[in-house]
Design an enzyme around this catalytic site. Structure first.
Site, short mmCIF file in Angstrom:
data_model
loop_
_atom_site.label_atom_id
_atom_site.label_comp_id
_atom_site.label_asym_id
_atom_site.label_seq_id
_atom_site.Cartn_x
_atom_site.Cartn_y
_atom_site.Cartn_z
N SER A 1 0.93 -0.62 -0.09
CA SER A 1 -0.07 -0.25 0.02
C SER A 1 0.69 1.46 0.17
CB SER A 1 -0.93 0.00 1.17
OG SER A 1 -1.51 1.09 0.63
N ARG B 1 -11.80 7.70 8.60
CA ARG B 1 -11.49 6.54 8.93
C ARG B 1 -12.80 5.66 8.31
NH1 ARG B 1 -7.28 3.23 9.38
NH2 ARG B 1 -7.19 0.88 10.14
N ASP C 1 -9.15 -6.17 -5.18
CA ASP C 1 -8.57 -4.65 -4.60
C ASP C 1 -9.58 -3.33 -5.52
OD1 ASP C 1 -7.35 -2.31 -3.50
OD2 ASP C 1 -5.29 -3.27 -3.77
N HIS D 1 -8.14 -5.64 -0.89
CA HIS D 1 -7.17 -4.35 -0.39
C HIS D 1 -6.36 -5.21 0.59
CE1 HIS D 1 -3.75 -1.65 -0.59
NE2 HIS D 1 -3.97 -1.10 0.89
N ASP D 2 -7.08 -4.88 1.86
CA ASP D 2 -6.57 -5.39 3.07
C ASP D 2 -5.76 -7.36 2.39
OD1 ASP D 2 -6.31 -3.46 4.66
OD2 ASP D 2 -8.23 -4.37 5.99
#
Length: 401
Positions: A182, A254, A348, A381-382
């Site tokens: 990332s 967040r 992602d 993505h994680d």
């Protein structure tokens, strides 16, 4: 821009009453690490005065970092591991005094693991502009007050230049490998272009060659969420009491970001249309489970991060363009001499595989030719923080090549 704790990187789940109770009490005005806090496993290296791309300077910059393994007498076994937006130097290890969260890459770094600390001297610094020990907006300026909004505009190149000065300070002239995912992957790529003679191996994981208009747009609404919090006070909030800092704006930013870190299929499968409790969310005052999930993680985040630092780092991500001022992407990547691994994740939606394809297609050498490795995962993505087996398998190929 991803979750960086073992608890957060687990598959999405319903928020329990115990988890909700863990956030009782008011959040601090800033969740940054302070000089009065325990150092934990951190070490510190000063790099002296530092000049930013903008032309601004700081009289002194300090880098917080952690290491594992032993540096060889020839200093030829050092591996640089670069964290993402909300991470820090605590890549492995338990939570405890000085470290509010456990390490974010526990399954990848350690004895016998992909980045084997029995073989490699592993170094993980907190990035410039961060809030966990490295100089950033929450750090104290010479006048005795936090830098706050006075902290210089910071780019990915600034962060890598600071890391290069840090490497000099700890006696590492050339890295056996630079590995990042990332935002850390942006820095890893910048390392290989800016300092090709200092990088032997390179791993760029779930990172793009430049931040696109879409990605900048997503970042811009997060920035605005923080800045429009009435308790942000233009970034001058450090002396406020608990509960009177810009925690609502930071938590909202967040929550926005979290939506980009997981895939729609995972959220839909995990939560469907479930309610958080027996109280109906259809006009009855209740909440859907996915809403509680986002709220919990947004509020939890405010207790370990700083709002000014968040703005600084998100804007640094917006600056990312490895071809800027270098004749474009192809000319920039032609400078890379490192043996390279490029990894993308099929689900992602933050940094789609197209970005990794661009990187791989312009590199002189990768261990897979002109294409990236694409990991299949439902976690979006994680996945690079969750799919330990898949990431381990790819990194082993790089380190054994």
């Amino acid at each position: 821009m991803e979750w960086q704790t073992s608890a957060d990187t687990a598959p999405s789940s319903f928020i329990t009453e115990a988890q909700a109770r863990s956030l009782l009490g008011k959040p601090p005005a800033s969740g940054a690490w302070k000089e009065s806090d325990p150092e934990g496993a951190r070490r510190f290296a000063g790099i002296g005065a530092f000049a930013f791309e903008s032309g601004e300077t700081l009289p002194f910059v300090r880098v917080a970092y952690e290491t594992w393994g032993e540096l060889s007498p020839e200093a030829d076994n050092a591996v640089l591991v670069l964290h993402a937006l909300t991470g820090d130097s605590h890549a492995i290890g338990a939570s405890g005094p000085g470290h509010p969260t456990a390490g974010w890459w526990q399954g990848v770094i350690g004895p016998g693991k992909a980045i084997d600390t029995d073989r490699w001297f592993v170094v993980a610094p907190n990035m410039l502009g961060g809030c966990q020990g490295t100089t950033g907006p929450a750090s104290i300026a010479p006048d005795g007050a936090e830098w706050g909004p006075r902290f210089p505009f910071t780019t990915i190149r600034d962060q890598v230049n600071a890391q290069a000065a840090f490497a000099d300070a700890i006696g590492v002239g050339r890295w056996a490998a630079v590995v990042g995912g990332s935002m850390g992957g942006m820095q890893a790529l910048e390392w290989a272009v800016s300092f090709p003679d200092r990088v032997e191996r390179l791993a760029v994981i779930a990172a793009p060659p430049f931040s696109t208009a879409d990605q900048i747009a997503l970042n811009s609404v997060q920035i605005e969420a923080v800045r429009t919090d009435p308790l942000f006070h233009g970034g001058l909030y450090y002396d406020e009491k608990d509960g009177e800092g810009p925690h609502r704006g930071l938590a909202l930013a967040r929550r926005m970001a979290l939506l980009n870190y997981r895939s729609p299929s995972e959220l839909n499968e995990r939560f469907e249309r479930a309610w958080q409790s027996e109280i109906s969310p259809l006009g009855g005052g209740g909440r859907f489970a996915v809403e509680s999930y986002l709220d919990f993680h947004g509020n939890k985040f405010t207790r370990r991060f700083d709002a000014n630092s968040y703005l600084t780092l998100v804007e640094a991500m917006n600056s990312h363009d490895v071809g800027r001022g270098r004749g474009g992407l192809a000319a920039a990547l032609a400078r890379v001499t490192a043996r390279t691994l490029v990894v993308g994740i099929d689900s992602d939606r933050l940094f789609p595989v197209e970005g990794q394809q661009l990187i791989a297609s312009h590199l002189p050498e990768t261990i897979d030719g002109r294409v990236p490795v694409v990991i299949r995962s439902d976690f979006g993505h994680d996945a690079f923080l969750i799919e330990d087996d898949a990431i381990t398998g790819q990194l082993r190929r790089l380190f054994e090549a």
